[in-house]
Design a protein around this motif. Structure first.
Motif, PDB file in Angstrom:
ATOM      1  N   VAL A  23       0.834  -1.205   0.000  1.00 32.03           N
ATOM      2  CA  VAL A  23       0.000   0.000   0.000  1.00 32.03           C
ATOM      3  C   VAL A  23       0.868   1.254   0.000  1.00 32.03           C
ATOM      4  O   VAL A  23       0.516   2.280  -0.596  1.00 32.03           O
ATOM      5  CB  VAL A  23      -0.939   0.008   1.233  1.00 32.03           C
ATOM      6  N   PHE A  24       2.035   1.171   0.639  1.00 33.66           N
ATOM      7  CA  PHE A  24       2.917   2.330   0.784  1.00 33.66           C
ATOM      8  C   PHE A  24       4.042   2.352  -0.243  1.00 33.66           C
ATOM      9  O   PHE A  24       4.664   3.397  -0.441  1.00 33.66           O
ATOM     10  CB  PHE A  24       3.520   2.347   2.194  1.00 33.66           C
ATOM     11  N   VAL A  25       4.339   1.206  -0.859  1.00 34.98           N
ATOM     12  CA  VAL A  25       5.460   1.126  -1.815  1.00 34.98           C
ATOM     13  C   VAL A  25       5.050   0.266  -3.020  1.00 34.98           C
ATOM     14  O   VAL A  25       5.232  -0.936  -3.011  1.00 34.98           O
ATOM     15  CB  VAL A  25       6.748   0.584  -1.146  1.00 34.98           C
ATOM     16  N   GLN A  26       4.553   0.930  -4.039  1.00 31.93           N
ATOM     17  CA  GLN A  26       4.196   0.208  -5.257  1.00 31.93           C
ATOM     18  C   GLN A  26       5.432  -0.161  -6.080  1.00 31.93           C
ATOM     19  O   GLN A  26       5.433  -1.172  -6.773  1.00 31.93           O
ATOM     20  CB  GLN A  26       3.258   1.059  -6.115  1.00 31.93           C
ATOM     21  N   GLY A  27       6.471   0.646  -5.985  1.00 30.35           N
ATOM     22  CA  GLY A  27       7.626   0.487  -6.850  1.00 30.35           C
ATOM     23  C   GLY A  27       8.700  -0.403  -6.287  1.00 30.35           C
ATOM     24  O   GLY A  27       9.863   0.020  -6.145  1.00 30.35           O
ATOM     25  N   GLU A  76       6.927   7.664  -6.233  1.00 34.75           N
ATOM     26  CA  GLU A  76       6.558   7.730  -4.822  1.00 34.75           C
ATOM     27  C   GLU A  76       7.416   6.828  -3.942  1.00 34.75           C
ATOM     28  O   GLU A  76       7.704   7.174  -2.788  1.00 34.75           O
ATOM     29  CB  GLU A  76       5.078   7.367  -4.656  1.00 34.75           C
ATOM     30  N   THR A  77       7.826   5.650  -4.447  1.00 30.56           N
ATOM     31  CA  THR A  77       8.632   4.743  -3.627  1.00 30.56           C
ATOM     32  C   THR A  77      10.010   5.326  -3.360  1.00 30.56           C
ATOM     33  O   THR A  77      10.540   5.206  -2.245  1.00 30.56           O
ATOM     34  CB  THR A  77       8.728   3.358  -4.288  1.00 30.56           C
ATOM     35  N   ALA A  78      10.593   5.973  -4.360  1.00 32.86           N
ATOM     36  CA  ALA A  78      11.879   6.635  -4.157  1.00 32.86           C
ATOM     37  C   ALA A  78      11.736   7.782  -3.160  1.00 32.86           C
ATOM     38  O   ALA A  78      12.620   8.007  -2.320  1.00 32.86           O
ATOM     39  CB  ALA A  78      12.428   7.144  -5.476  1.00 32.86           C
ATOM     40  N   LYS A  79      10.628   8.505  -3.225  1.00 38.26           N
ATOM     41  CA  LYS A  79      10.390   9.582  -2.257  1.00 38.26           C
ATOM     42  C   LYS A  79      10.272   9.019  -0.840  1.00 38.26           C
ATOM     43  O   LYS A  79      10.771   9.611   0.117  1.00 38.26           O
ATOM     44  CB  LYS A  79       9.117  10.339  -2.624  1.00 38.26           C
ATOM     45  N   THR A  80       9.623   7.867  -0.733  1.00 39.07           N
ATOM     46  CA  THR A  80       9.526   7.207   0.573  1.00 39.07           C
ATOM     47  C   THR A  80      10.901   6.800   1.068  1.00 39.07           C
ATOM     48  O   THR A  80      11.226   6.974   2.251  1.00 39.07           O
ATOM     49  CB  THR A  80       8.613   5.976   0.473  1.00 39.07           C
ATOM     50  N   ALA A  81      11.726   6.267   0.160  1.00 45.02           N
ATOM     51  CA  ALA A  81      13.088   5.878   0.535  1.00 45.02           C
ATOM     52  C   ALA A  81      13.868   7.077   1.060  1.00 45.02           C
ATOM     53  O   ALA A  81      14.589   6.976   2.065  1.00 45.02           O
ATOM     54  CB  ALA A  81      13.807   5.258  -0.658  1.00 45.02           C
ATOM     55  N   VAL A  82      13.733   8.214   0.416  1.00 42.81           N
ATOM     56  CA  VAL A  82      14.436   9.422   0.856  1.00 42.81           C
ATOM     57  C   VAL A  82      13.964   9.844   2.250  1.00 42.81           C
ATOM     58  O   VAL A  82      14.778  10.209   3.114  1.00 42.81           O
ATOM     59  CB  VAL A  82      14.229  10.567  -0.155  1.00 42.81           C
ATOM     60  N   ALA A  83      12.671   9.779   2.492  1.00 41.18           N
ATOM     61  CA  ALA A  83      12.146  10.128   3.815  1.00 41.18           C
ATOM     62  C   ALA A  83      12.665   9.176   4.881  1.00 41.18           C
ATOM     63  O   ALA A  83      13.033   9.599   5.990  1.00 41.18           O
ATOM     64  CB  ALA A  83      10.612  10.114   3.784  1.00 41.18           C
ATOM     65  N   LEU A  84      12.727   7.886   4.560  1.00 36.52           N
ATOM     66  CA  LEU A  84      13.240   6.893   5.510  1.00 36.52           C
ATOM     67  C   LEU A  84      14.727   7.115   5.777  1.00 36.52           C
ATOM     68  O   LEU A  84      15.186   6.981   6.917  1.00 36.52           O
ATOM     69  CB  LEU A  84      13.008   5.486   4.955  1.00 36.52           C
ATOM     70  N   ILE A  85      15.466   7.440   4.738  1.00 28.97           N
ATOM     71  CA  ILE A  85      16.891   7.753   4.918  1.00 28.97           C
ATOM     72  C   ILE A  85      17.047   8.924   5.877  1.00 28.97           C
ATOM     73  O   ILE A  85      17.921   8.933   6.760  1.00 28.97           O
ATOM     74  CB  ILE A  85      17.557   8.051   3.550  1.00 28.97           C
ATOM     75  N   GLY A  86      16.178   9.914   5.729  1.00 30.55           N
ATOM     76  CA  GLY A  86      16.217  11.045   6.647  1.00 30.55           C
ATOM     77  C   GLY A  86      16.033  10.618   8.090  1.00 30.55           C
ATOM     78  O   GLY A  86      16.758  11.070   8.983  1.00 30.55           O
ATOM     79  N   SER A  87      15.086   9.718   8.332  1.00 29.35           N
ATOM     80  CA  SER A  87      14.857   9.249   9.698  1.00 29.35           C
ATOM     81  C   SER A  87      16.058   8.494  10.260  1.00 29.35           C
ATOM     82  O   SER A  87      16.424   8.676  11.427  1.00 29.35           O
ATOM     83  CB  SER A  87      13.613   8.347   9.745  1.00 29.35           C
ATOM     84  N   LEU A  88      16.672   7.652   9.446  1.00 23.94           N
ATOM     85  CA  LEU A  88      17.846   6.905   9.903  1.00 23.94           C
ATOM     86  C   LEU A  88      19.022   7.833  10.187  1.00 23.94           C
ATOM     87  O   LEU A  88      19.815   7.567  11.095  1.00 23.94           O
ATOM     88  CB  LEU A  88      18.245   5.849   8.882  1.00 23.94           C
TER      89      LEU A  88
END
Length: 303
Positions: A237-241, A285-297
């Protein structure tokens, strides 16, 4: 992790999809860069050095090496180069952030880190076990084998990368989010006693408790934690790519909380984010999610 611990960071892209069953993840590093990873990290406070991409070359046949492993020669070549590049970055006191590419690249990332951190803990976010060998793999796809290789199990063309004496310890590896394991993987995980927090444990215990336990395991007696984040650990649902989607995965906030908790330990020494496939994604959108997750880490806090 945060800039006050190590303000210098190296981005290393690995444009490869030869270890996977679905083409397209070779475009992952470009998609993540396009989604603004450098700008995000710079805004957090890092000095970012982009070391470019290691680019795989597709062979005429996936089985020219005479094994059942697909594209063994090229996957081994790319991971040898990655091992050297990660080690070079760490020698220059740069935090290596590796962007995939399929999950076979963890072979080279971990081998490179082990040149500098002999007692490395690993937190592995994945829907799958990635602990097959050439003997147990039903597909021959090497992206399902990096944990086995990093333990010294599997084909010697892979286990020799970085040196056969530099391997992980099973007691310091933790899986998060598993929900699709092959029969051979279930067997070897039990035999080796590796800790696996499946979605069942996450549902029952909650992510905070799971990560508290995972961090303790990965940091006990180690000289750093490596984070390997496969986007398929998250619910589709959150990562189609991403290419090997399995329903019932981590939520967006569970993923961020997990990485935020790891960041707060200040023990992260390396990381990789893999299996972003822009070909099957929607508006990157999946790459954008990856960038946001990288920010959190990497220590991005709201306040």
């Amino acid at each position: 992790m945060k800039p006050s611990i190590n303000s210098k960071l190296a981005i290393i892209g690995v444009a490869i999809d030869l270890g996977a069953g679905t083409p397209g993840v070779s475009l992952g590093p470009a998609a993540i860069r396009f989604a603004g990873v450098t700008e995000r990290l710079s805004n957090i406070g890092y000095q970012v050095e982009d070391m470019g991409d290691i680019v795989a070359i597709k062979p005429v046949s996936p089985h020219t090496d005479g094994t059942n492993l697909k594209n063994l020669d090229e996957v081994a070549r790319v991971n040898n180069l990655l091992c050297e590049k990660v080690s070079t970055a760490m020698s220059a006191n740069l935090f290596p952030l590796v962007l995939g590419g399929d999950h076979s690249i963890a072979i080279g990332t971990i081998a490179g880190v082990l040149q500098h951190k002999s007692n490395l803990g690993v937190i592995w976010f994945d829907a799958h076990g990635d602990i097959n060998t050439d003997e147990t793999s039903p597909s021959g796809n090497i992206h399902g084998m990096p944990v086995a290789v990093s333990l010294g199990l599997g084909h010697d063309r892979l286990t020799s990368i970085g040196g056969t004496d530099k391997k992980l310890n099973t007691k310091n590896i933790v899986f998060i989010g598993c929900r699709d394991l092959d029969a051979g993987e279930r067997k070897i995980l039990k035999e080796l006693g590796i800790t696996v927090f499946t979605m069942h444990e996450i549902d029952r215990l909650g992510m905070t408790e799971v990560m508290t336990r995972a961090i303790e395991i990965a940091s006990n007696g180690t000289d750093g934690i490596h984070v390997s984040f496969d986007l398929d650990s998250m619910d589709p649902v959150f990562v189609q790519g991403t290419g090997t989607r399995v329903p019932g995965g981590l939520t967006y906030r569970e993923s961020h909380l997990a990485l935020e908790m790891i960041a707060q330990t200040e023990k992260v020494v390396s990381a990789e984010f893999v299996e972003v496939n822009p070909i099957i994604d929607h508006k990157n959108e999946t790459a954008k999610t990856a960038v946001a997750l990288i920010g959190s880490l990497m220590g991005e806090w709201l306040i």
